[in-house]
Write a protein that holds these residues in place. Structure first.
Motif, PDB file in Angstrom:
ATOM      1  N   ALA A 148       0.818  -1.117  -0.052  1.00  0.00           N
ATOM      2  CA  ALA A 148      -0.021  -0.171  -0.050  1.00  0.00           C
ATOM      3  C   ALA A 148       0.737   1.138  -0.029  1.00  0.00           C
ATOM      4  CB  ALA A 148      -0.984  -0.006   1.121  1.00  0.00           C
ATOM      5  N   ARG A 149       2.034   1.213   0.652  1.00  0.00           N
ATOM      6  CA  ARG A 149       3.004   2.305   0.663  1.00  0.00           C
ATOM      7  C   ARG A 149       3.585   2.405  -0.699  1.00  0.00           C
ATOM      8  NH1 ARG A 149       4.850   0.402   5.744  1.00  0.00           N
ATOM      9  NH2 ARG A 149       6.431  -0.774   4.724  1.00  0.00           N
ATOM     10  N   THR A 150       3.912   1.470  -1.209  1.00  0.00           N
ATOM     11  CA  THR A 150       4.465   1.438  -2.593  1.00  0.00           C
ATOM     12  C   THR A 150       3.562   2.064  -3.577  1.00  0.00           C
ATOM     13  OG1 THR A 150       6.072  -0.415  -2.148  1.00  0.00           O
ATOM     14  CG2 THR A 150       5.675   0.252  -4.463  1.00  0.00           C
ATOM     15  N   PHE A 151       2.297   1.590  -3.735  1.00  0.00           N
ATOM     16  CA  PHE A 151       1.113   2.096  -4.540  1.00  0.00           C
ATOM     17  C   PHE A 151       0.996   3.518  -4.379  1.00  0.00           C
ATOM     18  CE2 PHE A 151      -3.700   3.129  -4.080  1.00  0.00           C
ATOM     19  CZ  PHE A 151      -3.818   3.016  -5.375  1.00  0.00           C
ATOM     20  N   THR A 152       0.869   4.046  -3.079  1.00  0.00           N
ATOM     21  CA  THR A 152       0.528   5.331  -2.806  1.00  0.00           C
ATOM     22  C   THR A 152       1.726   6.165  -3.228  1.00  0.00           C
ATOM     23  OG1 THR A 152      -0.571   4.718  -0.910  1.00  0.00           O
ATOM     24  CG2 THR A 152      -0.002   6.928  -0.811  1.00  0.00           C
ATOM     25  N   ALA A 153       3.140   5.894  -3.102  1.00  0.00           N
ATOM     26  CA  ALA A 153       4.275   6.469  -3.613  1.00  0.00           C
ATOM     27  C   ALA A 153       4.154   6.513  -5.025  1.00  0.00           C
ATOM     28  CB  ALA A 153       5.541   6.079  -2.989  1.00  0.00           C
ATOM     29  N   GLU A 154       3.848   5.567  -5.666  1.00  0.00           N
ATOM     30  CA  GLU A 154       3.804   5.595  -7.134  1.00  0.00           C
ATOM     31  C   GLU A 154       2.698   6.503  -7.717  1.00  0.00           C
ATOM     32  OE1 GLU A 154       3.759   1.382  -8.107  1.00  0.00           O
ATOM     33  OE2 GLU A 154       5.695   1.198  -7.768  1.00  0.00           O
ATOM     34  N   ALA A 155       1.459   6.615  -6.968  1.00  0.00           N
ATOM     35  CA  ALA A 155       0.665   7.422  -7.425  1.00  0.00           C
ATOM     36  C   ALA A 155       0.953   8.783  -7.303  1.00  0.00           C
ATOM     37  CB  ALA A 155      -0.569   7.164  -6.747  1.00  0.00           C
ATOM     38  N   LEU A 156       1.462   9.329  -6.030  1.00  0.00           N
ATOM     39  CA  LEU A 156       1.834  10.684  -5.873  1.00  0.00           C
ATOM     40  C   LEU A 156       2.934  10.948  -6.959  1.00  0.00           C
ATOM     41  CD1 LEU A 156       1.478  10.641  -1.851  1.00  0.00           C
ATOM     42  CD2 LEU A 156      -0.060  11.600  -3.570  1.00  0.00           C
ATOM     43  N   THR A 157       3.874  10.131  -7.033  1.00  0.00           N
ATOM     44  CA  THR A 157       4.926  10.529  -8.092  1.00  0.00           C
ATOM     45  C   THR A 157       4.365  10.925  -9.618  1.00  0.00           C
ATOM     46  OG1 THR A 157       6.513   9.238  -6.729  1.00  0.00           O
ATOM     47  CG2 THR A 157       7.048   9.761  -8.943  1.00  0.00           C
ATOM     48  N   SER A 158       3.327   9.862  -9.928  1.00  0.00           N
ATOM     49  CA  SER A 158       2.856  10.071 -11.297  1.00  0.00           C
ATOM     50  C   SER A 158       2.104  11.314 -11.397  1.00  0.00           C
ATOM     51  CB  SER A 158       2.186   8.854 -11.659  1.00  0.00           C
ATOM     52  OG  SER A 158       0.763   8.621 -10.886  1.00  0.00           O
ATOM     53  N   LEU A 174       3.217  14.868  -6.950  1.00  0.00           N
ATOM     54  CA  LEU A 174       2.900  15.534  -5.707  1.00  0.00           C
ATOM     55  C   LEU A 174       4.195  14.879  -4.676  1.00  0.00           C
ATOM     56  CD1 LEU A 174      -0.940  15.095  -5.492  1.00  0.00           C
ATOM     57  CD2 LEU A 174       0.463  17.053  -5.791  1.00  0.00           C
ATOM     58  N   LEU A 175       5.318  14.954  -5.084  1.00  0.00           N
ATOM     59  CA  LEU A 175       6.526  14.588  -4.500  1.00  0.00           C
ATOM     60  C   LEU A 175       6.519  15.045  -3.004  1.00  0.00           C
ATOM     61  CD1 LEU A 175       8.912  14.015  -7.284  1.00  0.00           C
ATOM     62  CD2 LEU A 175       7.557  12.251  -6.413  1.00  0.00           C
ATOM     63  N   ASP A 176       6.129  16.354  -2.770  1.00  0.00           N
ATOM     64  CA  ASP A 176       6.434  16.996  -1.726  1.00  0.00           C
ATOM     65  C   ASP A 176       5.619  16.353  -0.488  1.00  0.00           C
ATOM     66  OD1 ASP A 176       7.793  18.771  -3.143  1.00  0.00           O
ATOM     67  OD2 ASP A 176       6.438  20.435  -3.176  1.00  0.00           O
ATOM     68  N   GLN A 177       4.446  15.637  -0.608  1.00  0.00           N
ATOM     69  CA  GLN A 177       3.576  14.975   0.280  1.00  0.00           C
ATOM     70  C   GLN A 177       3.849  13.729   0.541  1.00  0.00           C
ATOM     71  OE1 GLN A 177      -0.042  16.666  -1.492  1.00  0.00           O
ATOM     72  NE2 GLN A 177      -0.309  17.723   0.439  1.00  0.00           N
ATOM     73  N   GLY A 178       4.798  13.035  -0.414  1.00  0.00           N
ATOM     74  CA  GLY A 178       4.812  11.736  -0.402  1.00  0.00           C
ATOM     75  C   GLY A 178       5.471  11.092   1.006  1.00  0.00           C
ATOM     76  N   ASP A 179       6.163  11.536   1.718  1.00  0.00           N
ATOM     77  CA  ASP A 179       6.414  11.013   3.096  1.00  0.00           C
ATOM     78  C   ASP A 179       5.324  10.924   4.067  1.00  0.00           C
ATOM     79  OD1 ASP A 179       9.096  10.300   1.899  1.00  0.00           O
ATOM     80  OD2 ASP A 179      10.022  11.847   3.142  1.00  0.00           O
ATOM     81  N   ASP A 180       4.726  12.262   4.276  1.00  0.00           N
ATOM     82  CA  ASP A 180       3.585  12.092   4.834  1.00  0.00           C
ATOM     83  C   ASP A 180       2.242  11.457   4.714  1.00  0.00           C
ATOM     84  OD1 ASP A 180       4.786  13.916   6.678  1.00  0.00           O
ATOM     85  OD2 ASP A 180       3.731  15.867   6.043  1.00  0.00           O
ATOM     86  N   VAL A 181       1.963  11.281   3.286  1.00  0.00           N
ATOM     87  CA  VAL A 181       1.118  10.431   2.984  1.00  0.00           C
ATOM     88  C   VAL A 181       1.343   9.067   2.944  1.00  0.00           C
ATOM     89  CG1 VAL A 181      -0.520  10.118   0.977  1.00  0.00           C
ATOM     90  CG2 VAL A 181       0.150  12.406   1.283  1.00  0.00           C
ATOM     91  N   ARG A 182       2.590   8.579   2.785  1.00  0.00           N
ATOM     92  CA  ARG A 182       2.969   7.097   2.862  1.00  0.00           C
ATOM     93  C   ARG A 182       2.899   6.817   4.435  1.00  0.00           C
ATOM     94  NH1 ARG A 182       8.663   6.194   0.544  1.00  0.00           N
ATOM     95  NH2 ARG A 182       8.276   4.365   1.904  1.00  0.00           N
ATOM     96  N   LEU A 183       3.462   7.619   5.126  1.00  0.00           N
ATOM     97  CA  LEU A 183       3.366   7.317   6.635  1.00  0.00           C
ATOM     98  C   LEU A 183       1.757   6.963   6.960  1.00  0.00           C
ATOM     99  CD1 LEU A 183       4.679   7.057   9.720  1.00  0.00           C
ATOM    100  CD2 LEU A 183       4.444   9.109   9.907  1.00  0.00           C
ATOM    101  N   ARG A 184       0.968   7.834   6.457  1.00  0.00           N
ATOM    102  CA  ARG A 184      -0.400   7.719   7.099  1.00  0.00           C
ATOM    103  C   ARG A 184      -0.964   6.560   6.577  1.00  0.00           C
ATOM    104  NH1 ARG A 184      -1.417  14.087   6.233  1.00  0.00           N
ATOM    105  NH2 ARG A 184       0.910  14.131   6.465  1.00  0.00           N
TER     106      ARG A 184
END
Length: 133
Positions: free
Chosen positions: A19-29, A32-42
């Protein structure tokens, strides 16, 4: 324009990392890289709660992401209707801090009923220059 993606995961510990990987890939595409760490943690915290407390035997959970110019909304859908609530763990407790982290880092979060059963636990984050829903 709102961007949306979602993915279903089996209820197993390995699904939290997926789920973390899925989220990071979506945000990158979505750029929205600036929010990646916070959203991945959540997503990690909410997916863990889904695996441990939110899924009935034989059922999994769904992670859904919506993003527009104002905010990113993360949802974790599961099959149990029992609502989560932040705990007050002792300093020596090794668990029970997930929703405290979500509360501290999110611009908003909540729980909604899901039809035909279960719940949706959501968390929102302001996009750069936006407002959270």
């Amino acid at each position: 324009m709102t961007k949306t993606t979602q993915r279903f995961f089996e209820s197993r510990p390995e699904s939290v990392a997926e789920a973390r990987t899925f989220t990071a890939e979506a945000l990158t595409s979505w750029g929205l890289l600036d929010q990646g760490d916070d959203v991945r943690l959540r997503v990690s915290e909410l997916a863990t709660n889904g695996v441990l407390h939110g899924t009935a035997p034989g059922r999994g959970f769904l992670v859904k992401l919506d993003a527009d110019d104002e905010a990113v909304r993360l949802e974790v859908h599961d099959s149990r209707s029992r609502r989560p609530h932040p705990r007050r763990p002792d300093d020596t407790d090794t668990a029970g801090r997930g929703l405290l982290l979500v509360t501290a880092l999110a611009d908003g979060w909540g729980v909604e009923d899901r039809t035909p059963l279960g719940k949706i636990v959501w968390s929102s984050f302001k996009a750069p220059g936006g407002t959270a829903a």
